[in-house]
Design an enzyme around this catalytic site. Structure first.
Site, PDB file in Angstrom:
ATOM      1  N   GLU A  40      13.444   5.712  44.937  1.00 32.24           N
ATOM      2  CA  GLU A  40      12.649   6.709  45.663  1.00 32.24           C
ATOM      3  C   GLU A  40      13.472   7.962  45.926  1.00 32.24           C
ATOM      4  OE1 GLU A  40       9.309   6.464  45.395  1.00 32.24           O
ATOM      5  OE2 GLU A  40       9.453   4.538  46.412  1.00 32.24           O
ATOM      6  N   HIS A  41      12.831   9.101  45.659  1.00 33.41           N
ATOM      7  CA  HIS A  41      13.482  10.419  45.807  1.00 33.41           C
ATOM      8  C   HIS A  41      14.703  10.544  44.895  1.00 33.41           C
ATOM      9  CE1 HIS A  41      11.094  12.234  49.134  1.00 33.41           C
ATOM     10  NE2 HIS A  41      10.753  10.958  49.283  1.00 33.41           N
ATOM     11  N   ASP A  43      13.946  10.923  41.469  1.00 40.41           N
ATOM     12  CA  ASP A  43      13.486  11.617  40.238  1.00 40.41           C
ATOM     13  C   ASP A  43      13.934  13.071  40.203  1.00 40.41           C
ATOM     14  OD1 ASP A  43      11.537  12.412  42.143  1.00 40.41           O
ATOM     15  OD2 ASP A  43       9.814  11.975  40.842  1.00 40.41           O
ATOM     16  N   LEU A 132      -0.503   6.519  46.343  1.00 38.90           N
ATOM     17  CA  LEU A 132      -0.607   5.781  45.083  1.00 38.90           C
ATOM     18  C   LEU A 132      -0.857   6.740  43.915  1.00 38.90           C
ATOM     19  CD1 LEU A 132      -2.663   2.639  46.237  1.00 38.90           C
ATOM     20  CD2 LEU A 132      -0.179   2.885  46.001  1.00 38.90           C
ATOM     21  N   SER A 133      -0.576   8.015  44.132  1.00 37.02           N
ATOM     22  CA  SER A 133      -0.646   9.030  43.076  1.00 37.02           C
ATOM     23  C   SER A 133      -2.041   9.292  42.557  1.00 37.02           C
ATOM     24  CB  SER A 133       0.272   8.666  41.896  1.00 37.02           C
ATOM     25  OG  SER A 133       1.584   8.798  42.286  1.00 37.02           O
ATOM     26  N   SER A 134      -2.981   9.436  43.472  1.00 39.19           N
ATOM     27  CA  SER A 134      -4.327   9.812  43.027  1.00 39.19           C
ATOM     28  C   SER A 134      -4.275  11.174  42.340  1.00 39.19           C
ATOM     29  CB  SER A 134      -5.297   9.827  44.202  1.00 39.19           C
ATOM     30  OG  SER A 134      -4.860  10.729  45.191  1.00 39.19           O
ATOM     31  N   GLU A 167       1.162  20.392  38.986  1.00 34.82           N
ATOM     32  CA  GLU A 167       1.333  20.068  40.410  1.00 34.82           C
ATOM     33  C   GLU A 167       2.367  20.994  41.076  1.00 34.82           C
ATOM     34  OE1 GLU A 167       0.729  16.154  41.206  1.00 34.82           O
ATOM     35  OE2 GLU A 167       1.462  16.217  43.263  1.00 34.82           O
ATOM     36  N   ASP A 179       5.621  10.262  39.013  1.00 34.14           N
ATOM     37  CA  ASP A 179       4.224   9.811  39.100  1.00 34.14           C
ATOM     38  C   ASP A 179       3.493  10.012  37.777  1.00 34.14           C
ATOM     39  OD1 ASP A 179       4.986   9.466  41.692  1.00 34.14           O
ATOM     40  OD2 ASP A 179       3.951  11.243  42.447  1.00 34.14           O
ATOM     41  N   TYR A 231       9.136  16.592  52.565  1.00 32.13           N
ATOM     42  CA  TYR A 231       9.506  16.308  51.170  1.00 32.13           C
ATOM     43  C   TYR A 231      10.329  17.477  50.619  1.00 32.13           C
ATOM     44  CZ  TYR A 231       9.020  15.007  46.233  1.00 32.13           C
ATOM     45  OH  TYR A 231       9.276  14.651  44.920  1.00 32.13           O
TER      46      TYR A 231
HETATM   47  C1  GLA Z   1       6.311  11.517  45.383  1.00 32.60           C
HETATM   48  C2  GLA Z   1       6.623  12.487  44.253  1.00 32.60           C
HETATM   49  C3  GLA Z   1       7.525  11.862  43.210  1.00 32.60           C
HETATM   50  C4  GLA Z   1       8.752  11.224  43.857  1.00 32.60           C
HETATM   51  C5  GLA Z   1       8.351  10.354  45.047  1.00 32.60           C
HETATM   52  C6  GLA Z   1       9.539   9.853  45.807  1.00 32.60           C
HETATM   53  O1  GLA Z   1       5.554  10.459  44.901  1.00 32.60           O
HETATM   54  O2  GLA Z   1       5.420  12.919  43.640  1.00 32.60           O
HETATM   55  O3  GLA Z   1       7.892  12.829  42.250  1.00 32.60           O
HETATM   56  O4  GLA Z   1       9.689  12.198  44.227  1.00 32.60           O
HETATM   57  O5  GLA Z   1       7.507  11.044  45.950  1.00 32.60           O
HETATM   58  O6  GLA Z   1      10.259   8.982  45.027  1.00 32.60           O
END
Ligand code: GLA
Length: 389
Positions: A40-41, A43, A132-134, A167, A179, A231
């Site tokens: 997480e964090h 990428d 969940l990346s909608s 995005e 994502d 973020y």
């Molecule tokens: C969100 C961002 C991703 C990633 C995560 C944290 O989902 O869209 O690019 O940075 O947070 O891992």
């Protein structure tokens, strides 16, 4: 865990198209949501991630439309949104959910592609605002539809960057590439081991059911508190630290050099941020090594360590997600962590398949005890990425 919409998502998109445009769609394209198993964090720090695509999908029914114009209807809204090149070429001019659609048109046009005008109808089973990346699901399904409708020459390997640009540069969210990569490149029965610097991918077999396990996803239902600003702040702090350390990105700090690197930073908060990213990259590598060896159950402690690092060092968890993680662990989960950007969203727990209900009940009981709204729960298996239906 969905939002209570009835019926099959493909049927809803198709019916929406027919009703709105009084015509048949030329095709239907589906893209999944995702969870991140670990990483997480990392990428946007050029590091490693290990997400997988979910069986929950967003479906776009679409057909060619008038040249240079796009009309898009979503079941989120009664009214369709219409825009032409003047708005698509001007980041920010289309807002709300339709910005993800306009952003894709913009990114394709900015890449020099001749995007066909189109009519689109969108239905989704990926809950909005749950981490969940909608948004990546909408971007990717729309991208697939426009590429097909226009017979555009765009190899799939380039799709994640384009969707990310939509995005970052149109919608204005400074997210990384995880994502969109998971949603586009996900493969059933596998987690996607992605090197976010090289975009090299390895599909890692991940079949919890075959190991007698399940991945339980808990929607914390925590409202996203200041998620966007926080973020962006985390990202800035990582970039500043990399500059101080004289590296291109925190990925370039080897685990063995972490202590020396921390000693060169002069505030505690930045030290904690760096420690999270460097140790998290290592946890991804360790998780991949265990999965390659078929030792699925043993990844549990890495998941839990990732959560502790997000809670204590990166400081992106909230009481609701901490409660869900603690309750899941106390009820026998092998490991549990928040997944996604943070400040709310979902928790995933690795549990024995026959204990999934017990763990879900324990989390619900812990929520009730604290007077929190009941969490949504779902067990998931890795599903496939974006596809034409
Ligand atoms: C969100 C961002 C991703 C990633 C995560 C944290 O989902 O869209 O690019 O940075 O947070 O891992």
């Amino acid at each position: 865990m969905g939002d209570g919409r009835r019926g099959d998502v493909t049927d809803r998109a198709t019916a929406g198209f027919r009703q709105r445009y009084d015509a048949e769609p030329a095709g239907r394209w589906a893209a999944p949501g995702r969870v991140n198993l670990i990483g997480e964090h990392t990428d946007y720090n050029d590091g490693f991630v290990l997400p997988f695509a979910l069986p929950l999908r967003t479906v776009v029914a679409a057909a060619p439309g008038p040249d240079g114009r796009w009309t898009v209807w979503s079941e989120l809204d009664d009214e369709p949104v219409e825009f032409g090149a003047e708005k698509a070429d001007d980041p920010g001019r289309v807002d709300g959910w339709a910005a993800y659609v306009a952003g894709v048109v913009w990114a394709l046009r900015a890449a020099g592609l001749d995007v066909p005008g189109a009519r689109l109808a969108i239905a989704s089973d990926v809950p909005v605002g749950s981490g969940l990346s909608s948004s990546a699901a909408i971007e990717s399904a729309v991208l697939a539809a426009l590429v097909d409708l226009g017979a555009l020459d765009l190899p799939t390997e380039r799709w994640p960057r384009l969707a990310q640009r939509a995005e970052n540069d149109y919608v204005g969210a400074p997210t990384g590439i995880m994502d969109q990569s998971a949603v586009i490149r996900g493969l059933q029965g596998h987690a996607l081991f992605l090197d976010c610097r090289t975009e090299e991918v390895e599909q890692i077999p991940f079949d919890p059911a075959a190991a007698g396990l399940a991945v339980l996803v808990v929607d914390s239902r925590a409202p996203h508190r200041h998620a966007d600003g926080e973020y962006a702040a985390r990202r800035k702090s990582c970039e500043r630290a990399a500059a101080t350390l004289g590296v291109a990105a925190l990925r370039d700090v080897p685990t063995a050099d972490l202590d020396a690197a921390l000693a060169r930073l002069d505030d505690d908060e930045t030290r904690r941020r760096v420690r999270h990213v460097v140790t998290e990259d290592q946890r991804v590598l360790d998780t991949v090594a265990l999965l390659r060896a078929g030792r699925v159950r043993e990844i549990g402690p890495l998941l839990t360590a990732s959560h502790a690092s997000m809670r204590d060092d990166f400081e992106i968890t909230v009481p609701e997600v901490d409660t869900a993680v603690e309750a899941a662990l106390a009820a026998g989960a092998h490991g549990a962590r928040m997944t996604g950007g943070g400040f709310g969203g979902c928790v995933l727990a690795l549990v024995d398949a026959d204990a999934a209900d017990t763990v879900a009940d324990a989390v619900a009981a812990a929520y009730a005890e604290r007077g929190l709204a009941a969490p949504g729960t779902l067990t998931v298996q890795p599903a496939g990425g974006v596809t034409r239906l």
